[in-house]
Design a protein around this motif. Sequence first.
Motif, PDB file in Angstrom:
ATOM      1  N   GLU B  43     -16.643   3.284  -8.949  1.00 21.50           N
ATOM      2  CA  GLU B  43     -15.745   2.090  -9.112  1.00 21.50           C
ATOM      3  C   GLU B  43     -15.317   1.238  -7.663  1.00 21.50           C
ATOM      4  O   GLU B  43     -15.035   0.314  -7.800  1.00 21.50           O
ATOM      5  N   TRP B  45     -17.004  -0.222  -5.870  1.00 23.80           N
ATOM      6  CA  TRP B  45     -17.722  -1.626  -5.477  1.00 23.80           C
ATOM      7  C   TRP B  45     -17.238  -2.684  -6.418  1.00 23.80           C
ATOM      8  O   TRP B  45     -17.610  -3.807  -6.537  1.00 23.80           O
ATOM      9  N   THR B  46     -16.525  -2.075  -7.525  1.00 28.09           N
ATOM     10  CA  THR B  46     -15.970  -3.187  -8.516  1.00 28.09           C
ATOM     11  C   THR B  46     -15.391  -4.434  -7.928  1.00 28.09           C
ATOM     12  O   THR B  46     -15.836  -5.492  -8.584  1.00 28.09           O
ATOM     13  N   ALA B  47     -14.584  -4.418  -6.998  1.00 33.71           N
ATOM     14  CA  ALA B  47     -14.103  -5.678  -6.818  1.00 33.71           C
ATOM     15  C   ALA B  47     -14.962  -6.542  -6.107  1.00 33.71           C
ATOM     16  O   ALA B  47     -14.898  -7.732  -6.491  1.00 33.71           O
TER      17      ALA B  47
END
Lengths: 80, 293
Positions: B43, B45-47
Amino acid sequence: MPNRVVTVASTPSPPWRLSDAEAYAQMRQLSDLIVTRMALVDRASALTIRQDTLDTDGYDRSAIDARARHLADLLRRVLE
Amino acid sequence: MTPHYELPQDSLGDVVTALLADSSAATSPQAVVSLAVTHSPAERWTARLRREYSDGLAVLSQRDELAPSLPRRELAEAVASAAIRLQRNVLFEGEAHWGAVSDTLAYLRDAGHSVRVVLIVDRQTDAALARVTQSLRAHSLGEAEQTRGADGVDLGVGDTTVDRYTVVDGDGATVYDGPTVRDALRAMTDSRAAAMSGLQAVSWLSELRRVTEHVTSSANRVPRDILTRTVQLYDLAVERVLPEMPIRTDSPAATVQRQRLAAGRARVQALIDGQEQERTAAAAPPEPSGPSL
């Protein structure tokens, strides 16, 4: 669920520095906890919190820590 | 099993609608899945992914908190069906195993979505240290340890479902972004073996020293498995971390550091040896106690 809240709120600081990956994982866990509690009563606010968390850069430690502090304050208000 | 859900008008429909509201119709919709290859949560790298998609990127989390009672597969399939009907970009976030979503992704691809796989790969040195600190933290809290990252992932080599691979290294930099699984695997290997910067190496050694202080002074008996992995960290420090530091191997600084590492390793090894002696003593048959004369 309340037991999990106590665990998050009372976790002692380890002698080593929390890695960036661990800090991010804990921040997400805290956000999940709040969103789960809020989703049943205020879906719109829960979604906003979720989106703000998703938009927190997982490789920016200062952003992660700031988001975690904000979520901790939010959790205290949710529990009051 | 091929997904076949129509978006229902009940709580599941509400959840899917809420999730997809985070994106708008896209002319070339994509289905993205993020996989943790080593320790980092996928998660992370989600932004950055969400910033990349101007149409928005609806996120379905592995443990979606908005629908905790729904079966994961049912939710994924409902999201996939709705994403196809509404032409939305969708991210399946933090999928530990490719097999968990491969059917859903094939379904999305057949319906016109292109499929992208994002692989999050830590350095081997960072992942090893992080796993030990995670284990220590769980032990000190009396909690079950959460397994994170697959430490290698079956990409389904030859799988024609995937259009694009993105490999992200331990610092969050994109090291491969393209269509070839072979190049993605090479980038994964390189990312695991990547050298740390001087500052990162100093920080790594500092954390190892703190871990050692903790395990050697802890009131709670630290499990042998964690101690063994701590010793392995010392081996990693000598073989990988120290040689990567910007100091000459024959310099006084390097000599002092090697002596410190040897001393730290010996302290942890002594704990393991002590535990082994206790175990041997406990397993030994009692001394025959005949009548004394």
